[in-house]
Write an enzyme that holds these catalytic residues in place. Structure first.
Site, PDB file in Angstrom:
ATOM      1  N   TYR A  35     -27.962   9.439   2.599  1.00  0.00           N
ATOM      2  CA  TYR A  35     -28.340   8.346   3.501  1.00  0.00           C
ATOM      3  C   TYR A  35     -27.492   8.431   4.761  1.00  0.00           C
ATOM      4  O   TYR A  35     -26.384   8.984   4.754  1.00  0.00           O
ATOM      5  CB  TYR A  35     -28.206   6.975   2.832  1.00  0.00           C
ATOM      6  CG  TYR A  35     -26.862   6.667   2.214  1.00  0.00           C
ATOM      7  CD1 TYR A  35     -25.821   6.130   2.969  1.00  0.00           C
ATOM      8  CD2 TYR A  35     -26.632   6.873   0.856  1.00  0.00           C
ATOM      9  CE1 TYR A  35     -24.599   5.819   2.395  1.00  0.00           C
ATOM     10  CE2 TYR A  35     -25.417   6.576   0.277  1.00  0.00           C
ATOM     11  CZ  TYR A  35     -24.409   6.053   1.050  1.00  0.00           C
ATOM     12  OH  TYR A  35     -23.192   5.753   0.471  1.00  0.00           O
TER      13      TYR A  35
ATOM     14  N   GLU B 267       0.852  -1.186   0.000  1.00  0.00           N
ATOM     15  CA  GLU B 267       0.000   0.000   0.000  1.00  0.00           C
ATOM     16  C   GLU B 267       0.886   1.234   0.000  1.00  0.00           C
ATOM     17  O   GLU B 267       1.856   1.322   0.751  1.00  0.00           O
ATOM     18  CB  GLU B 267      -0.918  -0.014   1.221  1.00  0.00           C
ATOM     19  CG  GLU B 267      -1.613   1.288   1.559  1.00  0.00           C
ATOM     20  CD  GLU B 267      -2.462   1.837   0.427  1.00  0.00           C
ATOM     21  OE1 GLU B 267      -2.514   3.074   0.276  1.00  0.00           O
ATOM     22  OE2 GLU B 267      -3.095   1.038  -0.313  1.00  0.00           O
TER      23      GLU B 267
END
Length: 391
Positions: A209, A35
């Site tokens: 939401y 990463e």
């Protein structure tokens, strides 16, 4: 094939990379994940885990932990932007108790997958910026600092500008869709329950939401415009620009926009689904293989499906080559269908005032009132798909 004989490297520590690393690690493979960031983390944003993605998390043993962090969605409500009036309400309870639908903070899902991957023996190496990936009998990864690494199999889960995808041939140029999107997190100043509201207007729409304990709202707003905006989720914008774009919306929208203090904007580009998903010892998944527009909320779900199928295909195969071929065969048509459906959805949300919009909204309203089951059945091809049960 015996996966414990494979040394696998995963490039990218997002949802696709972590899920693939976990699925392969659970099957005994030796997995190292590279990463580029200083930690496995995600910028704040929400996403929706629909039943097809939830099945993968269930098979990985993570459903209960997800449910503890993410509210279960009760409904999707399509509304007129000008006044907030409801056009269609889809009761998500109708898809069945075993087919949950959750709103989750992206960082929470990444944390969940990262912890499970590490527990499965996946080695995570941070601050690893990949310069090139070179396919071969054992793929060679060259990092920007000049270091090199070789593995039996390299999985590119490194997103839109994937180095691994370039190892399989140059990608066709992306096409600007003529749309930009803002995203933001804000306090739930309207007390919105656990439902996704899609507010539709001419040339634009907004989706909101709740996340976590319901005190936060996730917002994604899309506007059609000719002015280009760069791809990527990290470009800050002035909230005044978003307020101006949606100044004609009513209902709860003014209160939502008034609570904004920080937004990000990005251009929406249509990327072709990759022709080749693998080479001799390289494979790609997630956005590296099939970037999708956000109009079906399927980016994370497709990534989870890819991860499961890739691990399953390799485990079932006699050798690496046949396993990778089976992975592409099982995933490519599915990805193309979802990507195409997502692109078409934007046009349905952005209808201009007039007879076409009136008829479309009337048809949706009648269908939701008199045949709600049939309306949800239209999504069976998407939500009913179960990669964990594929033979």
């Amino acid at each position: 094939m015996q996966l414990d004989a494979l040394e696998i490297s995963v490039v990218g520590g997002g949802i696709a990379g972590l899920a693939a690393a976990l699925a392969l690690g659970r099957r005994g493979a030796s997995v190292t994940l590279f990463e580029q960031a200083a930690e496995i983390a995600e910028v704040g944003a929400g996403l929706q885990i629909s039943p097809n993605g939830l099945r993968v998390l269930r098979a990985l043993g993570l459903e209960a932990e997800l449910a503890a962090r993410a509210p279960r969605a009760h409904a999707v409500s399509l509304r007129r932007g000008e006044d907030g009036g409801e056009v269609l309400r889809l009761d998500l309870a109708r898809i069945g108790p075993e087919q949950g639908y959750h709103f989750v903070h992206r960082a929470d899902l990444v944390d969940l997958l990262a912890a499970a991957a590490r527990a499965a023996g996946v080695r995570v190496r941070l601050l690893q910026r990949v310069a090139t990936v070179e396919d071969g009998p054992r793929t060679r990864i060259v990092f920007e600092n000049g270091a090199e690494h070789r593995a039996d199999l390299v999985l590119g889960a490194d997103g839109l500008h994937s180095r691994a995808r370039h190892a399989l041939g140059s990608a066709p140029p992306a096409r600007f869709t003529g749309q930009v999107a803002w995203r933001a997190l804000l306090p739930n100043v309207i007390g919105q329950p656990a439902e996704a509201r899609v507010l539709m207007g001419p040339g634009r729409h907004m989706v909101v939401y709740p996340l976590r304990d319901g005190r936060t709202l996730n917002l994604v707003a899309v506007e059609e415009r000719s002015r280009w905006a760069e791809e990527g989720w990290t470009h800050a914008d002035d909230p005044a620009n978003l307020r101006a774009a949606f100044a004609g919306f009513g209902g709860d929208v003014p209160a939502i926009l008034g609570a904004l203090d920080k937004v990000h904007v990005w251009g929406l580009f249509r990327h072709p689904v990759a022709e080749r998903w693998h080479g001799r010892s390289v494979a790609i998944l997630g956005d590296a293989a099939h970037p999708t527009l956000p109009f079906l909320a399927q980016g994370a779900n497709l990534a989870l499906e890819d991860a499961w199928v890739l691990a399953d295909a390799l485990a079932r195969a006699e050798d690496r080559a046949s396993g990778l071929a089976a992975y592409q065969r099982r995933r490519r048509a599915r990805a193309e269908r979802v990507v195409g459906a997502a692109e078409r959805n934007a046009r349905r949300y952005h209808l201009r005032p007039g007879p076409v919009r009136g008829l479309a909204h009337a048809a949706l309203g009648l269908g939701g009132r008199f045949a709600p089951g049939a309306m949800l059945a239209g999504f069976d091809w998407l939500y009913g798909h179960d990669v964990t049960a594929e033979a």
